[in-house]
Design an enzyme around this catalytic site. Structure first.
Site, PDB file in Angstrom:
ATOM      1  N   ASN A   9       0.849  -1.191   0.000  1.00 24.12           N
ATOM      2  CA  ASN A   9       0.000   0.000   0.000  1.00 24.12           C
ATOM      3  C   ASN A   9       0.890   1.249   0.000  1.00 24.12           C
ATOM      4  OD1 ASN A   9      -1.482   2.238   0.934  1.00 24.12           O
ATOM      5  ND2 ASN A   9      -2.977   0.916   1.948  1.00 24.12           N
ATOM      6  N   LYS A  12       0.464   3.816   2.744  1.00 23.51           N
ATOM      7  CA  LYS A  12       1.083   3.442   4.017  1.00 23.51           C
ATOM      8  C   LYS A  12       2.596   3.640   3.950  1.00 23.51           C
ATOM      9  CE  LYS A  12      -1.936  -0.227   5.732  1.00 23.51           C
ATOM     10  NZ  LYS A  12      -1.906  -1.649   6.071  1.00 23.51           N
ATOM     11  N   ASP A  69      -1.169  -3.760  10.825  1.00 23.37           N
ATOM     12  CA  ASP A  69      -2.552  -4.105  10.521  1.00 23.37           C
ATOM     13  C   ASP A  69      -3.423  -3.088  11.250  1.00 23.37           C
ATOM     14  OD1 ASP A  69      -4.404  -5.637   9.129  1.00 23.37           O
ATOM     15  OD2 ASP A  69      -4.899  -6.805  10.894  1.00 23.37           O
ATOM     16  N   PHE A 152      -6.685   7.602   2.191  1.00 22.67           N
ATOM     17  CA  PHE A 152      -7.211   6.361   1.605  1.00 22.67           C
ATOM     18  C   PHE A 152      -8.199   5.724   2.591  1.00 22.67           C
ATOM     19  CE2 PHE A 152      -4.961   3.009   4.028  1.00 22.67           C
ATOM     20  CZ  PHE A 152      -4.054   3.796   4.716  1.00 22.67           C
ATOM     21  N   GLY A 153      -8.776   4.600   2.155  1.00 23.53           N
ATOM     22  CA  GLY A 153      -9.646   3.828   3.046  1.00 23.53           C
ATOM     23  C   GLY A 153     -10.829   4.646   3.558  1.00 23.53           C
ATOM     24  N   ASP A 155     -10.677   7.272   5.382  1.00 20.80           N
ATOM     25  CA  ASP A 155     -10.268   8.647   5.722  1.00 20.80           C
ATOM     26  C   ASP A 155     -11.367   9.692   5.497  1.00 20.80           C
ATOM     27  OD1 ASP A 155      -7.800   7.986   6.688  1.00 20.80           O
ATOM     28  OD2 ASP A 155      -6.657   8.644   4.945  1.00 20.80           O
ATOM     29  N   LYS A 175      -2.118  14.656   8.927  1.00 17.50           N
ATOM     30  CA  LYS A 175      -2.562  13.306   9.309  1.00 17.50           C
ATOM     31  C   LYS A 175      -1.431  12.582  10.031  1.00 17.50           C
ATOM     32  CE  LYS A 175      -4.353   8.851   7.801  1.00 17.50           C
ATOM     33  NZ  LYS A 175      -4.403   7.834   6.755  1.00 17.50           N
ATOM     34  N   HIS A 180      -3.550   7.219  13.995  1.00 16.95           N
ATOM     35  CA  HIS A 180      -3.331   5.949  14.690  1.00 16.95           C
ATOM     36  C   HIS A 180      -1.992   5.324  14.275  1.00 16.95           C
ATOM     37  CE1 HIS A 180      -5.597   5.842  11.009  1.00 16.95           C
ATOM     38  NE2 HIS A 180      -5.108   4.654  10.751  1.00 16.95           N
ATOM     39  N   ARG A 181      -1.700   5.358  12.964  1.00 13.58           N
ATOM     40  CA  ARG A 181      -0.436   4.769  12.489  1.00 13.58           C
ATOM     41  C   ARG A 181       0.751   5.577  13.016  1.00 13.58           C
ATOM     42  NH1 ARG A 181      -1.917   4.543   7.942  1.00 13.58           N
ATOM     43  NH2 ARG A 181      -2.797   2.456   8.091  1.00 13.58           N
TER      44      ARG A 181
HETATM   45  P1  IMP Z   1      -4.857  -3.004   6.635  1.00 13.47           P
HETATM   46  O1  IMP Z   1      -5.285  -4.426   6.742  1.00 13.47           O
HETATM   47  O2  IMP Z   1      -3.912  -2.562   7.675  1.00 13.47           O
HETATM   48  O3  IMP Z   1      -4.416  -2.634   5.261  1.00 13.47           O
HETATM   49  O4  IMP Z   1      -6.144  -2.104   6.903  1.00 13.47           O
HETATM   50  C1  IMP Z   1      -7.443  -2.575   6.646  1.00 13.47           C
HETATM   51  C2  IMP Z   1      -8.298  -1.510   6.040  1.00 13.47           C
HETATM   52  O5  IMP Z   1      -8.439  -0.431   6.965  1.00 13.47           O
HETATM   53  C3  IMP Z   1      -7.744  -0.878   4.761  1.00 13.47           C
HETATM   54  O6  IMP Z   1      -8.155  -1.570   3.628  1.00 13.47           O
HETATM   55  C4  IMP Z   1      -8.377   0.490   4.794  1.00 13.47           C
HETATM   56  O7  IMP Z   1      -9.669   0.450   4.261  1.00 13.47           O
HETATM   57  C5  IMP Z   1      -8.482   0.770   6.271  1.00 13.47           C
HETATM   58  N1  IMP Z   1      -7.367   1.618   6.730  1.00 13.47           N
HETATM   59  C6  IMP Z   1      -6.149   1.234   7.166  1.00 13.47           C
HETATM   60  N2  IMP Z   1      -5.426   2.313   7.514  1.00 13.47           N
HETATM   61  C7  IMP Z   1      -6.208   3.384   7.280  1.00 13.47           C
HETATM   62  C8  IMP Z   1      -6.020   4.788   7.416  1.00 13.47           C
HETATM   63  O8  IMP Z   1      -4.968   5.298   7.833  1.00 13.47           O
HETATM   64  N3  IMP Z   1      -7.064   5.554   7.057  1.00 13.47           N
HETATM   65  C9  IMP Z   1      -8.249   5.061   6.594  1.00 13.47           C
HETATM   66  N4  IMP Z   1      -8.471   3.776   6.422  1.00 13.47           N
HETATM   67  C10 IMP Z   1      -7.450   2.938   6.772  1.00 13.47           C
END
Ligand code: IMP
Length: 202
Positions: A9, A12, A69, A152-153, A155, A175, A180-181
């Site tokens: 990703n 990320k 994750d 993304f996701g 957000d 951000k 959280h990250r």
């Molecule tokens: P992952 O398995 O860590 O990739 O995260 C699972 C899902 O959570 C991703 O497909 C995104 O939809 C969502 N996600 C992860 N990190 C973020 C973020 O920083 N912002 C928004 N959505 C996120």
């Protein structure tokens, strides 16, 4: 010193690079190594999935590996989508599909009850028997409509507590100061500094 990021990703990778880049530290991605690997995220916790990803990729490449994750835990939905955040609307769901499903599940729920937390668990695997977890958590609310173009996701739907805009309305620097990250990566950075562990990563 080399550290492999176990993700494809690019959002990320960019967030992680900005947060932990150091001159004495080479951050590699799977793409840099021409390595194509998809690890199935089939555990029922963020810890389980991040450890599985980091461990499998460490074993295949031999590099110290960092995997994350993340899940969005919505209180009114008993913690859903949680560990299933990436496939909330189905196996091949897009970010947009997942946001739409979340909005539809929360239809009619008033703003004050739309509380949620984003949680990231980062796992560092440095050899066959050693791994470390770092967690970052941000509370907030799920907006009633998508707003903002960045990130993304989920957000465009998530407003972190203390702000009046979504993650997607923030630029990457903003951000990266509150997410959280970012919080999990701060813990990882502190661990490197206080444990002198950076001398051992290769
Ligand atoms: P992952 O398995 O860590 O990739 O995260 C699972 C899902 O959570 C991703 O497909 C995104 O939809 C969502 N996600 C992860 N990190 C973020 C973020 O920083 N912002 C928004 N959505 C996120």
């Amino acid at each position: 010193m080399k550290l492999l990021l176990a993700t494809n990703n690019l959002h990320k990778v960019e967030e992680i690079r900005r947060k932990i880049a150091r001159d004495d530290f080479e951050l590699l991605t799977l793409k840099d190594l021409n390595f194509e690997i998809e690890v199935e995220e089939d555990k029922d916790t963020l810890e389980g999935n991040s450890l599985k990803k980091a461990f499998e990729i460490f074993q295949k490449t031999g590099y110290s590996t960092l995997a994350d994750d993340t899940g969005l835990f919505v209180d009114a939905l008993n913690g859903a989508p949680g560990v299933f955040s990436s496939r909330y609307a189905g196996e091949n769901a897009t970010y947009d599909d997942n946001c739409r499903k979340l909005l539809s599940e929360l239809q009619g729920v008033p703003l004050e009850k739309r509380t949620a937390s984003f949680i990231t668990v980062i796992c560092l695997v440095t050899d066959n028997n050693k791994h470390y977890f770092f967690e970052g958590k941000v509370e907030g609310i799920i907006k009633e409509t998508k707003t903002g173009e960045n990130g993304f996701g989920y957000d465009p739907l998530f407003i972190p507590a203390g702000f009046n805009k979504t993650y997607a309305e923030m630029n990457s620097e903003e951000k990266n100061q509150c997410s959280h990250r970012a919080k999990a990566l701060e813990k990882f950075k502190n661990f490197l500094m206080t444990s002198n562990y950076d001398k051992q990563i290769s």
